[in-house]
Design a protein around this motif. Sequence first.
Motif, mmCIF file in Angstrom:
data_model
loop_
_atom_site.group_PDB
_atom_site.id
_atom_site.type_symbol
_atom_site.label_atom_id
_atom_site.label_comp_id
_atom_site.label_asym_id
_atom_site.label_seq_id
_atom_site.Cartn_x
_atom_site.Cartn_y
_atom_site.Cartn_z
ATOM 1 N N ALA A 1 -1.719 2.161 46.028
ATOM 2 C CA ALA A 1 -1.110 3.142 45.131
ATOM 3 C C ALA A 1 0.396 2.907 45.060
ATOM 4 O O ALA A 1 1.027 2.482 46.017
ATOM 5 C CB ALA A 1 -1.397 4.554 45.630
ATOM 6 N N THR A 2 0.951 3.167 43.891
ATOM 7 C CA THR A 2 2.397 3.061 43.713
ATOM 8 C C THR A 2 2.895 4.349 43.085
ATOM 9 O O THR A 2 2.122 5.108 42.484
ATOM 10 C CB THR A 2 2.769 1.887 42.795
ATOM 11 O OG1 THR A 2 2.265 2.172 41.471
ATOM 12 C CG2 THR A 2 2.201 0.571 43.290
ATOM 13 N N LYS B 1 2.059 4.319 39.334
ATOM 14 C CA LYS B 1 0.660 4.664 39.044
ATOM 15 C C LYS B 1 0.397 6.133 39.346
ATOM 16 O O LYS B 1 -0.271 6.814 38.566
ATOM 17 C CB LYS B 1 -0.281 3.777 39.841
ATOM 18 C CG LYS B 1 -1.740 4.066 39.536
ATOM 19 C CD LYS B 1 -2.602 2.890 39.786
ATOM 20 C CE LYS B 1 -4.060 3.116 39.543
ATOM 21 N NZ LYS B 1 -4.498 4.317 38.881
ATOM 22 N N ASP B 2 0.922 6.616 40.459
ATOM 23 C CA ASP B 2 0.743 8.028 40.810
ATOM 24 C C ASP B 2 1.296 8.939 39.725
ATOM 25 O O ASP B 2 0.676 9.937 39.365
ATOM 26 C CB ASP B 2 1.409 8.350 42.147
ATOM 27 C CG ASP B 2 0.687 7.730 43.335
ATOM 28 O OD1 ASP B 2 -0.468 7.264 43.167
ATOM 29 O OD2 ASP B 2 1.286 7.702 44.428
ATOM 30 N N ASP C 1 -0.918 8.868 36.674
ATOM 31 C CA ASP C 1 -2.153 9.631 36.928
ATOM 32 C C ASP C 1 -1.943 11.135 36.834
ATOM 33 O O ASP C 1 -2.893 11.879 36.605
ATOM 34 C CB ASP C 1 -2.728 9.269 38.295
ATOM 35 C CG ASP C 1 -3.321 7.866 38.333
ATOM 36 O OD1 ASP C 1 -3.548 7.274 37.254
ATOM 37 O OD2 ASP C 1 -3.538 7.352 39.451
ATOM 38 N N ARG D 1 -3.627 1.953 31.118
ATOM 39 C CA ARG D 1 -2.791 2.463 32.215
ATOM 40 C C ARG D 1 -2.416 1.390 33.226
ATOM 41 O O ARG D 1 -1.315 1.402 33.766
ATOM 42 C CB ARG D 1 -3.490 3.624 32.931
ATOM 43 C CG ARG D 1 -3.482 4.902 32.139
ATOM 44 C CD ARG D 1 -4.266 5.996 32.869
ATOM 45 N NE ARG D 1 -4.338 7.193 32.057
ATOM 46 C CZ ARG D 1 -3.643 8.295 32.315
ATOM 47 N NH1 ARG D 1 -2.849 8.353 33.355
ATOM 48 N NH2 ARG D 1 -3.764 9.342 31.529
ATOM 49 N N GLU D 2 -3.320 0.474 33.492
ATOM 50 C CA GLU D 2 -3.034 -0.597 34.456
ATOM 51 C C GLU D 2 -1.928 -1.518 33.932
ATOM 52 O O GLU D 2 -1.006 -1.868 34.672
ATOM 53 C CB GLU D 2 -4.299 -1.404 34.761
ATOM 54 C CG GLU D 2 -5.376 -0.623 35.493
ATOM 55 C CD GLU D 2 -4.922 -0.092 36.842
ATOM 56 O OE1 GLU D 2 -4.231 -0.825 37.581
ATOM 57 O OE2 GLU D 2 -5.252 1.067 37.164
ATOM 58 N N ALA E 1 1.393 0.461 33.924
ATOM 59 C CA ALA E 1 1.954 0.574 35.276
ATOM 60 C C ALA E 1 2.535 -0.758 35.728
ATOM 61 O O ALA E 1 3.651 -0.812 36.264
ATOM 62 C CB ALA E 1 0.888 1.050 36.260
ATOM 63 N N ARG E 2 1.810 -1.830 35.493
ATOM 64 C CA ARG E 2 2.296 -3.153 35.894
ATOM 65 C C ARG E 2 3.593 -3.490 35.168
ATOM 66 O O ARG E 2 4.548 -4.004 35.769
ATOM 67 C CB ARG E 2 1.251 -4.225 35.607
ATOM 68 C CG ARG E 2 1.740 -5.613 36.007
ATOM 69 C CD ARG E 2 0.650 -6.688 35.878
ATOM 70 N NE ARG E 2 1.288 -7.988 35.946
ATOM 71 C CZ ARG E 2 1.497 -8.779 34.904
ATOM 72 N NH1 ARG E 2 1.094 -8.435 33.700
ATOM 73 N NH2 ARG E 2 2.097 -9.944 35.049
ATOM 74 N N GLU F 1 6.493 -1.490 36.630
ATOM 75 C CA GLU F 1 6.837 -2.036 37.945
ATOM 76 C C GLU F 1 7.564 -3.370 37.829
ATOM 77 O O GLU F 1 8.552 -3.608 38.535
ATOM 78 C CB GLU F 1 5.577 -2.204 38.792
ATOM 79 C CG GLU F 1 4.981 -0.875 39.228
ATOM 80 C CD GLU F 1 3.576 -0.997 39.793
ATOM 81 O OE1 GLU F 1 2.980 -2.096 39.720
ATOM 82 O OE2 GLU F 1 3.072 0.007 40.302
#
Length: 136
Positions: free
Chosen positions: A2-3, A6-7, A10, A21-22, A25-26, A29
């Motif tokens: 978890a990052t 991402k948190d 969510d 979402r992936e 998030a990537r 980051e």
Amino acid sequence: MATAVKDMLDTYPADLGGVDREKLARCIEECIACAQACTACADACMSEEMVNELTKCIRTDADCADICNATAAVLSRHTGYDANITRAILQACATVCKACGDECERHADQHDHCRVCAEACRRCEQACNDLITSLG
């Protein structure tokens, strides 16, 4: 793993409108990581004896860090989302990451900080392009 990125995604209370979402998030980051690498690389370049020969690298690092930070901020806001703005800043980020990666690669054999920065730029460029593609 978890990052925080991402948190936070969510916990967003509304629908993200089909955004992957992936990949989002990537990309956030990688933008943050690239901005840090570029800031540190510019600073390291200023500490080199041949600093006069690294002026373009320092400038490109600074520009890339600023655009990556702005991109991460825009991608972190979802209320009132405008796909045209998102695409434009992602394209700008991918473009500056390519330019910065190319510039740093010119010095990578002499300066490890440029090698590390070029790698971060390539990852960010790829993440931006992946997110652009997923937006349709």
